[in-house]
Motif scaffolding. Structure first.
Motif, PDB file in Angstrom:
ATOM      1  N   GLY A   1     -27.024 -53.207 -75.386  1.00 39.24           N
ATOM      2  CA  GLY A   1     -28.359 -53.223 -74.785  1.00 39.24           C
ATOM      3  C   GLY A   1     -29.258 -54.319 -75.303  1.00 39.24           C
ATOM      4  O   GLY A   1     -30.468 -54.264 -75.082  1.00 39.24           O
ATOM      5  N   ARG A   2     -28.715 -55.323 -75.969  1.00 41.20           N
ATOM      6  CA  ARG A   2     -29.542 -56.316 -76.657  1.00 41.20           C
ATOM      7  C   ARG A   2     -29.726 -57.607 -75.853  1.00 41.20           C
ATOM      8  O   ARG A   2     -28.775 -58.174 -75.335  1.00 41.20           O
ATOM      9  CB  ARG A   2     -28.906 -56.675 -78.005  1.00 41.20           C
ATOM     10  N   ILE A   3     -30.979 -58.064 -75.790  1.00 39.70           N
ATOM     11  CA  ILE A   3     -31.263 -59.439 -75.392  1.00 39.70           C
ATOM     12  C   ILE A   3     -31.885 -60.145 -76.594  1.00 39.70           C
ATOM     13  O   ILE A   3     -32.427 -59.491 -77.491  1.00 39.70           O
ATOM     14  CB  ILE A   3     -32.211 -59.538 -74.173  1.00 39.70           C
TER      15      ILE A   3
ATOM     16  N   ARG B   1     -25.756 -57.574 -66.801  1.00 39.69           N
ATOM     17  CA  ARG B   1     -25.547 -56.129 -66.761  1.00 39.69           C
ATOM     18  C   ARG B   1     -26.435 -55.542 -65.675  1.00 39.69           C
ATOM     19  O   ARG B   1     -27.659 -55.434 -65.837  1.00 39.69           O
ATOM     20  CB  ARG B   1     -25.863 -55.502 -68.125  1.00 39.69           C
ATOM     21  N   GLU B   2     -25.800 -55.189 -64.568  1.00 35.48           N
ATOM     22  CA  GLU B   2     -26.528 -54.770 -63.375  1.00 35.48           C
ATOM     23  C   GLU B   2     -27.398 -53.547 -63.628  1.00 35.48           C
ATOM     24  O   GLU B   2     -28.552 -53.480 -63.166  1.00 35.48           O
ATOM     25  CB  GLU B   2     -25.529 -54.488 -62.248  1.00 35.48           C
ATOM     26  N   LYS B   3     -26.874 -52.568 -64.360  1.00 35.26           N
ATOM     27  CA  LYS B   3     -27.653 -51.344 -64.595  1.00 35.26           C
ATOM     28  C   LYS B   3     -28.931 -51.630 -65.376  1.00 35.26           C
ATOM     29  O   LYS B   3     -29.987 -51.091 -65.070  1.00 35.26           O
ATOM     30  CB  LYS B   3     -26.806 -50.321 -65.347  1.00 35.26           C
ATOM     31  N   GLY B   4     -28.817 -52.449 -66.391  1.00 36.23           N
ATOM     32  CA  GLY B   4     -29.983 -52.734 -67.224  1.00 36.23           C
ATOM     33  C   GLY B   4     -30.800 -53.916 -66.761  1.00 36.23           C
ATOM     34  O   GLY B   4     -31.933 -54.100 -67.189  1.00 36.23           O
ATOM     35  N   GLN B   5     -30.210 -54.759 -65.889  1.00 39.47           N
ATOM     36  CA  GLN B   5     -30.875 -55.951 -65.358  1.00 39.47           C
ATOM     37  C   GLN B   5     -31.203 -56.962 -66.459  1.00 39.47           C
ATOM     38  O   GLN B   5     -32.350 -57.398 -66.640  1.00 39.47           O
ATOM     39  CB  GLN B   5     -32.145 -55.560 -64.586  1.00 39.47           C
ATOM     40  N   TYR B   6     -30.201 -57.352 -67.232  1.00 35.85           N
ATOM     41  CA  TYR B   6     -30.381 -58.353 -68.275  1.00 35.85           C
ATOM     42  C   TYR B   6     -29.035 -59.017 -68.581  1.00 35.85           C
ATOM     43  O   TYR B   6     -27.974 -58.485 -68.249  1.00 35.85           O
ATOM     44  CB  TYR B   6     -30.957 -57.731 -69.558  1.00 35.85           C
TER      45      TYR B   6
ATOM     46  N   TYR C   1     -40.701 -61.228 -80.696  1.00 37.40           N
ATOM     47  CA  TYR C   1     -39.544 -60.553 -81.275  1.00 37.40           C
ATOM     48  C   TYR C   1     -38.339 -61.480 -81.176  1.00 37.40           C
ATOM     49  O   TYR C   1     -38.215 -62.259 -80.227  1.00 37.40           O
ATOM     50  CB  TYR C   1     -39.204 -59.287 -80.493  1.00 37.40           C
ATOM     51  N   HIS C   2     -37.440 -61.361 -82.136  1.00 38.22           N
ATOM     52  CA  HIS C   2     -36.163 -62.075 -82.008  1.00 38.22           C
ATOM     53  C   HIS C   2     -35.300 -61.386 -80.955  1.00 38.22           C
ATOM     54  O   HIS C   2     -34.731 -62.046 -80.078  1.00 38.22           O
ATOM     55  CB  HIS C   2     -35.450 -62.101 -83.370  1.00 38.22           C
ATOM     56  N   THR C   3     -35.208 -60.064 -81.015  1.00 36.68           N
ATOM     57  CA  THR C   3     -34.358 -59.328 -80.087  1.00 36.68           C
ATOM     58  C   THR C   3     -35.101 -58.131 -79.516  1.00 36.68           C
ATOM     59  O   THR C   3     -36.126 -57.700 -80.045  1.00 36.68           O
ATOM     60  CB  THR C   3     -33.069 -58.814 -80.778  1.00 36.68           C
ATOM     61  N   PHE C   4     -34.577 -57.604 -78.431  1.00 35.51           N
ATOM     62  CA  PHE C   4     -35.126 -56.381 -77.829  1.00 35.51           C
ATOM     63  C   PHE C   4     -33.967 -55.576 -77.256  1.00 35.51           C
ATOM     64  O   PHE C   4     -33.006 -56.144 -76.724  1.00 35.51           O
ATOM     65  CB  PHE C   4     -36.126 -56.710 -76.725  1.00 35.51           C
ATOM     66  N   PHE C   5     -34.067 -54.239 -77.386  1.00 32.90           N
ATOM     67  CA  PHE C   5     -33.011 -53.347 -76.914  1.00 32.90           C
ATOM     68  C   PHE C   5     -33.449 -52.548 -75.699  1.00 32.90           C
ATOM     69  O   PHE C   5     -34.614 -52.143 -75.588  1.00 32.90           O
ATOM     70  CB  PHE C   5     -32.596 -52.375 -78.027  1.00 32.90           C
TER      71      PHE C   5
ATOM     72  N   GLU D   1     -27.688 -47.762 -69.588  1.00 33.94           N
ATOM     73  CA  GLU D   1     -27.475 -47.074 -68.312  1.00 33.94           C
ATOM     74  C   GLU D   1     -28.684 -47.157 -67.389  1.00 33.94           C
ATOM     75  O   GLU D   1     -28.535 -47.275 -66.173  1.00 33.94           O
ATOM     76  CB  GLU D   1     -27.129 -45.604 -68.571  1.00 33.94           C
ATOM     77  N   THR D   2     -29.871 -47.119 -67.964  1.00 37.49           N
ATOM     78  CA  THR D   2     -31.085 -47.039 -67.145  1.00 37.49           C
ATOM     79  C   THR D   2     -31.947 -48.290 -67.194  1.00 37.49           C
ATOM     80  O   THR D   2     -32.820 -48.482 -66.341  1.00 37.49           O
ATOM     81  CB  THR D   2     -31.947 -45.858 -67.604  1.00 37.49           C
ATOM     82  N   GLY D   3     -31.733 -49.146 -68.205  1.00 37.14           N
ATOM     83  CA  GLY D   3     -32.593 -50.308 -68.377  1.00 37.14           C
ATOM     84  C   GLY D   3     -33.918 -49.986 -69.045  1.00 37.14           C
ATOM     85  O   GLY D   3     -34.765 -50.871 -69.210  1.00 37.14           O
TER      86      GLY D   3
END
Length: 374
Positions: free
Chosen positions: A144-146, A125-130, A192-196, A200-202
């Protein structure tokens, strides 16, 4: 001990070829039989990986023939885009088609693995960089989740960059590893297991869990993914921050193990006689420790600690958690837990637990490195 355990695993895997047929094992549920699927789950590559490991150990063509059949199934899965809207492409194709390429130098397997790497790259996801973990792009819940598990999917991107000379794969893998280091690893070296992130902005929003005890707890399988994943990113990038991070999360894991060196399902869960273990987390962590050790000098101050811990963990798995004396067992490791809070496959076989247990045994006995890199 390791040789005996491997030969037991090889025999059970040979028996499972007939039991499973064209299907793929996932987890067992309240019993001793694996649930099977048509190659539509995130775990199906582990069966392929076990078959390839058994072939390399035994040289028995029955394992090679079955493993090749699974790769054909993975080609069909990619062609038809069957349940691939997630980041676990590396788990699926590193242990199936990439393993075939590494063993046989089969060009079709190489091409399939590169196609799989492109599929994973589409999660960027280019906008968020993930790399988005789950769900379609712009999904309001998952967009928004990794998650920390993704570190074990990055090796297919590192490999694709090496194979093609195209830096786009390496750039995305490094960016994801760095984002994971910064946001999934906490100040005390837990995770953390996940991070949000804001799609739109990262902008970082915060850490959470999906399968752990609480948002702020340390899910042991997630911590194990961190140990192994950062070590693998170090192997491919030689960036010392990744080796340092792998060592830090490994020390946390070791320091929080119970007396028998096999983890409970979450390091913050209240422990009593009914608290579930997760033997699969310990098998993953053992592989990660052995990978870290392979990058340490003999005089490194952490080497002895990691070696002793890896041996104690594996001895406990073999002696207390394996099915060595259970001839008809389908699984190799008992007392794994998939999703405790979701009441899903608690105290059962996990196919990834079986795979990493066998990989760790092969590392100890044969210095085999698995199929994460060439």
């Amino acid at each position: 001990m390791w040789k005996f355990a491997i030969e037991d695993a090889v025999e059970k895997t040979r028996n499972n070829i007939n039991r499973f047929g064209e299907l793929f094992p996932h987890v067992s549920m309240n019993g001793k039989k694996y649930e099977l699927n048509d190659n539509d789950d995130w775990t199906d590559g582990f069966w392929s990986g076990m078959l390839w490991l058994c072939y390399e150990y035994s040289n028995d063509p029955i394992f090679k023939e079955k493993a090749q059949k699974t790769v054909e199934s993975f080609q069909n899965r990619l062609n038809k885009n069957i349940v691939l809207d997630h980041h676990d492409i590396g788990f699926l194709y590193s242990l199936s088609s990439k393993a075939q390429w590494m063993i046989e130098k089969n060009e079709a397997a190489r091409e399939l693995t590169l196609q799989a790497a492109d599929k994973l790259l589409s999660r960027w996801r280019e906008k968020g960089q993930y790399l988005q973990a789950w769900g379609p792009k712009n999904d309001p819940k998952e967009g928004g989740r990794i998650i920390i598990d993704c570190l074990l999917n990055l090796p297919i991107l590192y490999w694709a960059s090496e194979q093609t000379g195209d830096p786009k794969y390496l750039d995305v893998a490094e960016a994801q590893a760095e984002k994971s280091r910064r946001y999934l690893v906490r100040g005390d070296d837990s995770s953390y297991h996940t991070f949000f992130f804001n799609q739109e902005t990262g902008e970082p929003i915060g850490g959470a869990t999906h399968q752990g005890y609480t948002n702020g707890s340390t899910w042991t399988r997630g911590q194990a993914w961190g140990i192994y994943g950062f070590a693998l990113s170090y192997h491919s990038t030689k960036k010392s921050t990744y080796l340092d991070t792998a060592k830090r999360v490994a020390k946390y894991f070791i320091e929080h193990l119970p007396d028998d060196f096999v983890s409970y399902w979450d390091f913050n869960a209240q422990v009593n006689e009914d608290t579930p273990r997760d033997s699969s987390a310990t098998a993953i962590a053992a592989c990660g420790l052995l990978e870290i050790i392979s990058h340490l000098n003999e005089d490194d101050s952490d080497r002895k600690c990691f070696e002793e811990a890896a041996i104690k963990m594996m001895k406990s798995l073999v002696d207390n958690y394996s099915t060595i004396n259970e001839k008809d067992a389908e699984g190799l490791l008992k007392h794994g837990s998939y999703h405790v809070r979701g009441n899903l496959a608690i105290d059962d076989y996990m196919i990834w637990g079986d795979y990493y247990y066998l990989e760790a045994l092969m590392r100890l006995e044969k210095n085999h490195k698995g199929y994460w890199y060439e």
